[in-house]
Design an enzyme around this catalytic site. Structure first.
Site, mmCIF file in Angstrom:
data_model
loop_
_atom_site.group_PDB
_atom_site.id
_atom_site.type_symbol
_atom_site.label_atom_id
_atom_site.label_comp_id
_atom_site.label_asym_id
_atom_site.label_seq_id
_atom_site.Cartn_x
_atom_site.Cartn_y
_atom_site.Cartn_z
ATOM 1 N N HIS A 163 44.729 -2.242 31.005
ATOM 2 C CA HIS A 163 45.276 -1.579 29.816
ATOM 3 C C HIS A 163 44.658 -2.030 28.510
ATOM 4 O O HIS A 163 45.036 -1.534 27.444
ATOM 5 C CB HIS A 163 46.782 -1.813 29.724
ATOM 6 C CG HIS A 163 47.576 -0.961 30.655
ATOM 7 N ND1 HIS A 163 47.963 0.312 30.353
ATOM 8 C CD2 HIS A 163 48.025 -1.199 31.908
ATOM 9 C CE1 HIS A 163 48.638 0.823 31.360
ATOM 10 N NE2 HIS A 163 48.685 -0.075 32.327
ATOM 11 N N LYS B 254 54.303 3.019 16.129
ATOM 12 C CA LYS B 254 53.738 2.279 17.260
ATOM 13 C C LYS B 254 53.960 0.800 16.987
ATOM 14 O O LYS B 254 54.339 0.424 15.879
ATOM 15 C CB LYS B 254 52.252 2.566 17.407
ATOM 16 C CG LYS B 254 51.454 2.452 16.099
ATOM 17 C CD LYS B 254 49.998 2.842 16.256
ATOM 18 C CE LYS B 254 49.753 4.325 16.355
ATOM 19 N NZ LYS B 254 49.157 4.695 17.622
ATOM 20 N N ARG B 255 53.756 -0.044 17.984
ATOM 21 C CA ARG B 255 53.886 -1.472 17.739
ATOM 22 C C ARG B 255 53.010 -1.889 16.559
ATOM 23 O O ARG B 255 51.923 -1.351 16.353
ATOM 24 C CB ARG B 255 53.490 -2.263 18.989
ATOM 25 C CG ARG B 255 54.538 -2.245 20.083
ATOM 26 C CD ARG B 255 55.876 -2.802 19.600
ATOM 27 N NE ARG B 255 55.802 -4.228 19.362
ATOM 28 C CZ ARG B 255 56.218 -5.156 20.209
ATOM 29 N NH1 ARG B 255 56.775 -4.819 21.344
ATOM 30 N NH2 ARG B 255 56.119 -6.428 19.900
ATOM 31 N N LYS C 290 45.776 -1.929 15.454
ATOM 32 C CA LYS C 290 46.233 -0.557 15.201
ATOM 33 C C LYS C 290 46.108 -0.182 13.722
ATOM 34 O O LYS C 290 46.243 0.979 13.353
ATOM 35 C CB LYS C 290 47.674 -0.383 15.686
ATOM 36 C CG LYS C 290 47.805 -0.440 17.220
ATOM 37 C CD LYS C 290 49.258 -0.334 17.658
ATOM 38 C CE LYS C 290 49.471 -0.437 19.156
ATOM 39 N NZ LYS C 290 49.198 0.803 19.898
ATOM 40 N N THR D 246 49.349 6.741 23.861
ATOM 41 C CA THR D 246 50.081 7.889 24.401
ATOM 42 C C THR D 246 50.899 8.541 23.295
ATOM 43 O O THR D 246 51.241 9.718 23.394
ATOM 44 C CB THR D 246 51.017 7.475 25.551
ATOM 45 O OG1 THR D 246 51.790 6.342 25.131
ATOM 46 C CG2 THR D 246 50.240 7.135 26.801
ATOM 47 N N LYS E 200 51.932 12.657 22.508
ATOM 48 C CA LYS E 200 53.259 13.202 22.193
ATOM 49 C C LYS E 200 53.213 13.983 20.888
ATOM 50 O O LYS E 200 53.807 15.061 20.765
ATOM 51 C CB LYS E 200 54.278 12.059 22.056
ATOM 52 C CG LYS E 200 54.425 11.162 23.268
ATOM 53 C CD LYS E 200 55.208 9.885 22.905
ATOM 54 C CE LYS E 200 55.065 8.824 23.980
ATOM 55 N NZ LYS E 200 55.552 7.498 23.495
HETATM 56 C C1 LIG Z 1 54.875 6.372 23.238
HETATM 57 C C2 LIG Z 1 55.508 5.153 22.711
HETATM 58 C C3 LIG Z 1 54.724 4.037 22.379
HETATM 59 C C4 LIG Z 1 53.221 4.044 22.478
HETATM 60 O O1 LIG Z 1 52.695 4.490 21.242
HETATM 61 P P1 LIG Z 1 51.145 4.284 20.898
HETATM 62 O O2 LIG Z 1 50.987 5.021 19.605
HETATM 63 O O3 LIG Z 1 50.356 4.904 22.004
HETATM 64 O O4 LIG Z 1 50.915 2.824 20.754
HETATM 65 C C5 LIG Z 1 55.352 2.916 21.887
HETATM 66 N N1 LIG Z 1 56.690 2.870 21.728
HETATM 67 C C6 LIG Z 1 57.471 3.930 22.015
HETATM 68 C C7 LIG Z 1 58.936 3.818 21.802
HETATM 69 C C8 LIG Z 1 56.915 5.097 22.527
HETATM 70 O O5 LIG Z 1 57.714 6.130 22.832
#
Ligand SMILES: *Cc1c(COP(=O)(O)O)cnc(C)c1O
Length: 764
Positions: free
Chosen positions: A319, A504-505, A510, A612, A616
């Site tokens: 990952h 995101k985190r 990032k 991911t 979305k």
């Molecule tokens: C999809 C999702 C992530 C992943 O987000 P990235 O932008 O790909 O890092 C992290 N936290 C939650 C709650 C998510 O639904």
């Protein structure tokens, strides 16, 4: 079935002596969940005797399960009608907190894959840990992140069934711990397939020691129980970094060993690899490999026979390429926690060296699993697994070219790509019923539930009536989000603005820092009159920083400081809002994503394996403002570069720059960049004496590991262009449509199907 469901709910409520009208939320939650579970109970208990796959993962970020299960069980409409009939709120369960048993993308991926496998009729079970406390609850106090325990079980856990008779004992150097499974039903399409998420809870093997208790040694009596039970207490809050703590290794072995023992038991006399394919979600469950080999040799196999079984069984998903996330344990720590595993590791190493020698390789250094006092978990996973996969095309290429180059040279067929995906049920049908309905009306219901044939939306990209509907839905979702944010954050956000979203985190790679510095630059240009016609924008940030990650916490403070700076200026307040939403989680994501216009995916090229969140947001009609990194590359391929906004260095350029990267060169030659970096220390922004902003400034000037300075100009320019082009709302809506139409490839149904076919050897 429908009538049975209504009756079942009422019967469950009768146990509490209440009716729908008088039940409280927990009673209703328990009753609805139990009633829905009872509808699939028969199916669930009837395990087919074919080969299954097991997904071993330290994290399952499943989010709220009740609506997702009702949808797949074919009961969601029935449930809503029932509630309305009794004057009750069908949205009542929105108040139930998420089981946050994961950090971010990796854990959410595991949840999407379980749902998709069940939906598609693939036999895939999840195995993990039932953490007593999930990822911490975030609060923002005076702009700083504060962490609080996440007591997710306060809502009860009506979707899980405790299976005492399936408990197993897990061996540690200092004794045994009992692993008790809690099974969650993963309900597929119309309940036709029901898979299992089995989460292990640690409990003491010893009954409470009443002798010690009677001797008034209360603490000692409680001690061994506490020690065992503490094992599954908390999820480590680090995403993409390894902490190397003893308790974490105990956790990894705990669920890996329990899961292998569980599968062995179900196998009976049949060869293990004929019954199970085991997918390792990152290297966290890699100790399952020596565990299986140990058990098989104890059962009478030779080491080589057991090793060959393991190779046929295991596969590994990588990952990340970042060194700080690569799991390495010290041999001495391993020896103290799981001494019985060490001899197996040594035998695997011997076999590795024999294979290398047979291929004429004499320098073992890049391959050794045990080198001096270090055990390399990813190497162990790569060596034994028959397949290793990256999670996006560009990520897999980086694995082959650099991180796992030696292994790729050794065995060119073993590293493959399976691009990540997201489940369309949660990320379209449930979170955006308005858009799902439009897709269903236009292309048929199947398209809205599976994204099959959603590419035909391309034909509507310039259709006036369709464009109007898309715009109207976005408006509705913005209203809903604004309402939600007002309830949660007590902040009003305007509706007639661009919603520019980075959720995101919090992590330096990032680059939330790049985003907020560019926002600050926009502020300065508006104040000085340089930026006359600016489309009003709401910048939405959300995400948690690991509690020990100082720089990430400093960025949160900075985002909140910029927010205050904007609020203090009437001139800016008119055009800009900066909102940091608190305690971002799956349920919050389901509110924000449908309302978003811009999807910020701005990691330094070569650092984000896939992402991911980007998928979305695309599916919900946002355009990507991003770098050529992770799945962004494939998103742009599917939706068209002209419908997204790509900027910044490419991987090759980053590699070239790395040797003598000097951030000061960019700062000195770009007055706008200099102005925002200076603002960190010249009193423009307040960090309340924490010293955080001068630390951010130093880090930017001296190292800037993720090349924020190098990408700053390109980012700001592309953002300006986007801000201008947004004003042509119809042409922007066309871009939205092209992104929705291009999202079909990112359904996790496709991803899971690839795993089943190319890795697990399992049919639907
Ligand atoms: C999809 C999702 C992530 C992943 O987000 P990235 O932008 O790909 O890092 C992290 N936290 C939650 C709650 C998510 O639904």
């Amino acid at each position: 079935m429908a009538i049975k469901f209504e009756t079942a709910v009422k019967e469950e409520l009768a146990k509490y002596g209440v009716e729908i009208e008088t039940a409280d939320i927990k009673q209703l939650y328990n009753a609805v969940s139990s009633a829905a579970l009872s509808q699939v109970a028969k199916k669930w208990n009837r395990q087919k005797k074919t080969k299954r796959a097991a997904y071993l993962s330290a994290e399952f970020l499943i989010g709220r399960v009740v609506y997702a299960n009702l949808l797949n069980g074919g009961l969601l409409d029935r449930f809503k009608e029932l509630m309305i009939k009794h004057d009750a709120d069908p949205e009542i369960f929105e108040r139930i907190g998420d089981p946050a048993l994961g950090n971010g993308g990796l854990g959410r991926l595991a949840a999407c894959y379980l749902e998709s496998a069940a939906y598609c009729g693939i036999g895939l079970d999840g195995y993990g840990i039932r953490y007593r406390y999930g990822l911490f609850r975030q609060q923002i106090e005076n702009g700083f992140q504060r962490e609080y325990a996440d007591d997710w079980l306060k809502w009860g856990d009506p979707w899980s069934v405790r299976k005492d008779y399936d408990a197993v004992k897990v061996q540690f150097g200092d004794g045994y711990v009992t692993a008790v499974p809690y099974d969650m039903a993963i309900i597929g399409k119309n309940g036709a397939t029901v898979n299992t998420l089995r989460l292990w809870q640690a409990e003491s093997d010893e009954p409470f020691d009443f002798n010690l208790f009677n001797m008034q040694k209360y603490e000692k009596a409680a001690d061994s129980r506490l020690k065992a039970e503490r094992l599954s207490d908390v999820l480590y809050p680090n995403d993409d970094t390894l902490q190397g703590k003893k308790l974490r290794l105990r956790q990894e072995y705990f669920f890996s060993s329990a899961s292998i023992i569980d599968m062995l038991r179900k196998c009976g006399d049949k060869p293990f690899s004929s019954q199970y394919a085991v997918q390792l979600n990152d290297s966290h469950p890699t100790v399952a490999i020596p565990e299986l080999i140990l058990r098989l040799t104890e059962g009478g196999m030779t080491f080589n026979e057991a090793f060959n079984e393991a190779r046929k069984t295991f596969s590994y998903t990588n990952h990340t390429v970042m060194p700080e996330a690569m799991e390495k344990w010290s041999l001495s720590l391993m020896r103290s926690v799981i001494p019985h595993i060490i001899p197996v590791l040594r035998q695997i190493q011997k076999r590795l060296r024999a294979e290398l020698s047979a291929k004429g390789i004499t320098d073992f250094t890049p391959y050794d699993i045990i080198d001096n006092d270090t055990v390399h978990m990813a190497r162990l996973a790569v060596f034994v697994s028959h397949k290793v996969n990256g999670v996006a095309a560009i990520h897999t290429e980086i694995l082959k070219d650099t991180v796992l180059k030696e292994w790729h040279d050794l065995n060119p067929d073993s590293i493959i790509n399976v691009t990540n995906g997201i489940t369309p049920r949660r990320w379209l049908a449930l979170c955006n019923p308005e858009l799902a309905e439009l897709v269903a009306d236009t292309l048929g219901e199947d398209a809205s539930l599976t994204l099959k044939g959603i590419d035909r939306l391309q034909d509507f990209a310039n259709d006036k009536a369709f464009i109007e509907k898309i715009k109207q839905i976005k408006r509705i979702k913005k209203e809903q989000l604004a309402h939600y944010i007002f309830e949660r954050e007590k902040r009003e956000i305007r509706l007639d603005a661009i919603y520019d979203v980075q959720i995101k985190r919090l992590h330096e790679y990032k680059r939330q820092l790049l985003n907020i510095l560019s926002v600050l630059d926009t502020c300065f240009r508006i104040e000085s009159g340089e930026l006359a016609d600016f489309t009003p924008t709401v910048y939405i940030f959300g995400g948690k920083a690991a509690p020990g990650y100082y720089m990430a916490k400093a960025v949160i403070k900075l985002i909140n400081a910029v927010s205050e700076y904007v609020e203090a200026s009437p001139q800016l307040r008119d055009k800009i809002q900066v909102v940091f939403v608190t305690d971002y989680n799956v349920s919050y994501a389901e509110k924000i994503i449908p309302a978003a216009d811009i999807s910020e995916q701005i990691s330094l090229a070569g650092t984000e394996a896939s992402g991911t969140g980007n998928m979305k947001l695309m599916l919900n009609g946002a355009v990507t403002l991003g770098t050529y990194d992770g799945a962004n590359v494939e998103i742009v391929e599917q939706a068209g570069e002209q419908n997204n906004y790509i900027f910044g260095l490419r991987v090759e350029e980053v590699e070239k720059l790395k040797g003598d990267y000097t951030p000061m060169r960019y700062i000195d030659s770009n007055p706008r960049l200099k102005r925002v970096v200076d603002a960190l220390t010249d009193g423009t922004l307040q960090d309340d004496g924490s010293g955080m902003f001068s630390d951010l400034s130093d880090s930017l000037k001296n190292e800037d590991r993720y090349m924020v300075c190098a990408d700053f100009a390109s980012y700001c320019d592309t953002r300006d262009r986007l801000n201008r082009e947004y004003r042509d709302e119809d042409s922007f809506a066309s871009k939205r449509i092209m992104n929705i139409a291009g999202a079909g490839y990112f359904s996790s149904d496709r991803s899971v199907g690839e795993y089943a076919k190319r890795i697990w050897g399992i049919k639907k």
